[in-house]
Write an enzyme that holds these catalytic residues in place. Structure first.
Site, mmCIF file in Angstrom:
data_model
loop_
_atom_site.group_PDB
_atom_site.id
_atom_site.type_symbol
_atom_site.label_atom_id
_atom_site.label_comp_id
_atom_site.label_asym_id
_atom_site.label_seq_id
_atom_site.Cartn_x
_atom_site.Cartn_y
_atom_site.Cartn_z
ATOM 1 N N ARG A 111 32.668 3.136 31.303
ATOM 2 C CA ARG A 111 33.230 4.318 31.950
ATOM 3 C C ARG A 111 32.634 5.536 31.268
ATOM 4 O O ARG A 111 32.611 5.610 30.050
ATOM 5 C CB ARG A 111 34.768 4.355 31.833
ATOM 6 C CG ARG A 111 35.468 3.394 32.774
ATOM 7 C CD ARG A 111 36.927 3.757 32.984
ATOM 8 N NE ARG A 111 37.730 3.542 31.786
ATOM 9 C CZ ARG A 111 38.537 4.447 31.249
ATOM 10 N NH1 ARG A 111 38.616 5.648 31.762
ATOM 11 N NH2 ARG A 111 39.266 4.164 30.177
ATOM 12 N N GLY A 112 32.150 6.488 32.052
ATOM 13 C CA GLY A 112 31.608 7.703 31.473
ATOM 14 C C GLY A 112 30.402 7.484 30.588
ATOM 15 O O GLY A 112 30.221 8.177 29.585
ATOM 16 N N HIS A 141 41.382 -0.726 24.986
ATOM 17 C CA HIS A 141 40.638 -1.989 25.011
ATOM 18 C C HIS A 141 40.884 -2.806 23.748
ATOM 19 O O HIS A 141 41.148 -4.018 23.803
ATOM 20 C CB HIS A 141 39.128 -1.719 25.116
ATOM 21 C CG HIS A 141 38.702 -0.982 26.335
ATOM 22 N ND1 HIS A 141 39.507 -0.793 27.430
ATOM 23 C CD2 HIS A 141 37.517 -0.377 26.630
ATOM 24 C CE1 HIS A 141 38.843 -0.117 28.355
ATOM 25 N NE2 HIS A 141 37.642 0.155 27.891
ATOM 26 N N GLU A 142 40.774 -2.142 22.600
ATOM 27 C CA GLU A 142 40.878 -2.841 21.325
ATOM 28 C C GLU A 142 42.245 -3.508 21.171
ATOM 29 O O GLU A 142 42.347 -4.641 20.686
ATOM 30 C CB GLU A 142 40.653 -1.860 20.166
ATOM 31 C CG GLU A 142 39.295 -1.177 20.193
ATOM 32 C CD GLU A 142 39.296 0.143 20.959
ATOM 33 O OE1 GLU A 142 38.443 0.984 20.666
ATOM 34 O OE2 GLU A 142 40.150 0.323 21.857
ATOM 35 N N CYS A 154 44.156 2.057 31.622
ATOM 36 C CA CYS A 154 43.989 3.066 30.590
ATOM 37 C C CYS A 154 45.357 3.670 30.263
ATOM 38 O O CYS A 154 46.105 4.040 31.174
ATOM 39 C CB CYS A 154 43.039 4.165 31.071
ATOM 40 S SG CYS A 154 42.934 5.592 29.967
ATOM 41 N N ASP A 184 40.712 -0.866 33.978
ATOM 42 C CA ASP A 184 39.547 -1.244 33.175
ATOM 43 C C ASP A 184 39.343 -2.747 33.342
ATOM 44 O O ASP A 184 40.293 -3.519 33.205
ATOM 45 C CB ASP A 184 39.772 -0.934 31.693
ATOM 46 C CG ASP A 184 39.843 0.555 31.411
ATOM 47 O OD1 ASP A 184 38.954 1.279 31.894
ATOM 48 O OD2 ASP A 184 40.776 0.995 30.715
ATOM 49 N N GLU A 199 38.283 8.404 20.172
ATOM 50 C CA GLU A 199 38.670 8.443 21.590
ATOM 51 C C GLU A 199 37.405 8.554 22.431
ATOM 52 O O GLU A 199 36.524 9.364 22.144
ATOM 53 C CB GLU A 199 39.614 9.628 21.816
ATOM 54 C CG GLU A 199 40.318 9.616 23.158
ATOM 55 C CD GLU A 199 39.463 10.151 24.269
ATOM 56 O OE1 GLU A 199 39.451 9.524 25.348
ATOM 57 O OE2 GLU A 199 38.794 11.180 24.076
ATOM 58 N N SER A 200 37.302 7.739 23.480
ATOM 59 C CA SER A 200 36.030 7.573 24.195
ATOM 60 C C SER A 200 35.584 8.828 24.939
ATOM 61 O O SER A 200 34.384 9.134 24.984
ATOM 62 C CB SER A 200 36.120 6.391 25.163
ATOM 63 O OG SER A 200 37.158 6.580 26.100
ATOM 64 N N LYS A 201 36.515 9.568 25.548
ATOM 65 C CA LYS A 201 36.103 10.770 26.278
ATOM 66 C C LYS A 201 35.561 11.814 25.319
ATOM 67 O O LYS A 201 34.566 12.487 25.599
ATOM 68 C CB LYS A 201 37.269 11.337 27.080
ATOM 69 C CG LYS A 201 36.882 12.558 27.928
ATOM 70 C CD LYS A 201 38.046 13.039 28.770
ATOM 71 C CE LYS A 201 37.660 14.259 29.584
ATOM 72 N NZ LYS A 201 38.797 14.766 30.399
#
Length: 264
Positions: free
Chosen positions: A240-241, A211-212, A172, A179, A75-77
């Site tokens: 992002r971030g 995204h994927e 998102c 996005d 998870e990106s965050k």
């Protein structure tokens, strides 16, 4: 584990691998779909204890490559928070830092990802703009649904093309924030309708997913509607971030590409 997904979490000031969260991937047929996810990490920094005893700071842009057939992604965050937890951590060398990051992510992903380092002044070497046929004016932006029109214009006419759109927009699945991405489709197969393809791309404007999964949906749509001889779909999503993600899915195995676009 500290849950970061959808929560307000202060940036840690101590090394915190426990903050990493996995996301289960949708099962894919590895014999049909090949690919990888390239993450550009713009906030990569840690402390290094030099042989003199002085502590210096290293700053890099990292390129993280995760195989698409891994059981999980990250998870990106939580990845951003984890990477920032390294800002105050002292390593013996940059190489030790890289190996620690790879080992921590292997616990989450189930596979060890690749990680390359670039100086901030050197990212021009991995920045390029895709060239191909721009689709953006092929269908009106008011198009809210896609996939209903016939994709193939001439089943007996084979074409080889690279389609590009800068209008891929999705939401998102956690925050519902937009996005944006540059979409690149490398295609060999029956001639396709540019309008139908762009209408389908436009249909993602209110679609909530990672995204994927958006790129996999476009790949599946093209594969099922056009039966191409070869197909590759890549999404260059904007950052992002301090992180951007470039998912790539293909009918053929290709080595991971570290490239980013200037837009990212």
């Amino acid at each position: 584990m500290v849950k970061a997904l959808g929560q307000r979490v202060d940036a840690p000031t101590q090394y915190a691998p426990e903050i990493l969260e996995r996301i289960v991937r949708q099962p894919r047929d590895a014999a049909i779909v090949h690919g990888f996810d390239v993450w550009h990490l713009y906030e990569l920094s840690w402390l290094v204890d030099a042989e003199t005893g002085a502590v210096g700071s290293s700053h890099y842009v990292g390129v993280l490559t995760i195989p698409a057939d891994s059981a999980h992604t990250v998870e990106s965050k939580s990845l951003k928070l984890y990477l920032n937890s390294l800002n105050f951590h002292v390593f013996a060398s940059d190489e030790q830092a890289v190996e620690r990051i790879r080992a921590d992510l292997e616990v989450v992903l189930g596979v060890a990802p690749a990680l390359s380092l670039f100086a901030p002044s050197d990212i021009a070497a991995i920045t390029r703009e895709p060239e191909g046929e721009l689709l953006d004016e092929s269908a009106p932006l008011s198009c809210s649904t896609g996939g209903s029109a016939d994709l193939c214009e001439a089943a007996d006419e084979v074409e080889e093309a690279r389609f590009i759109s800068h209008r891929l927009r999705s939401l998102c699945p956690v925050t519902a924030q937009p996005d944006w991405a540059t979409l690149v489709i490398d295609y060999v197969g029956p001639r396709v309708s540019r309008g139908a393809l762009m209408a389908y791309v436009n249909s993602f404007r209110e679609h909530q997913d990672f995204h994927e999964r958006c790129i996999e949906a476009i790949f599946d749509y093209m594969r099922q509607r056009a039966a191409p001889r070869r197909l590759a779909v890549t999404g260059y999503f904007q950052r992002r971030g301090g992180v951007d993600i470039t998912p790539h899915r293909s009918t053929d195995f290709t080595a991971p590409s570290l490239y980013r676009t200037g837009r990212q």
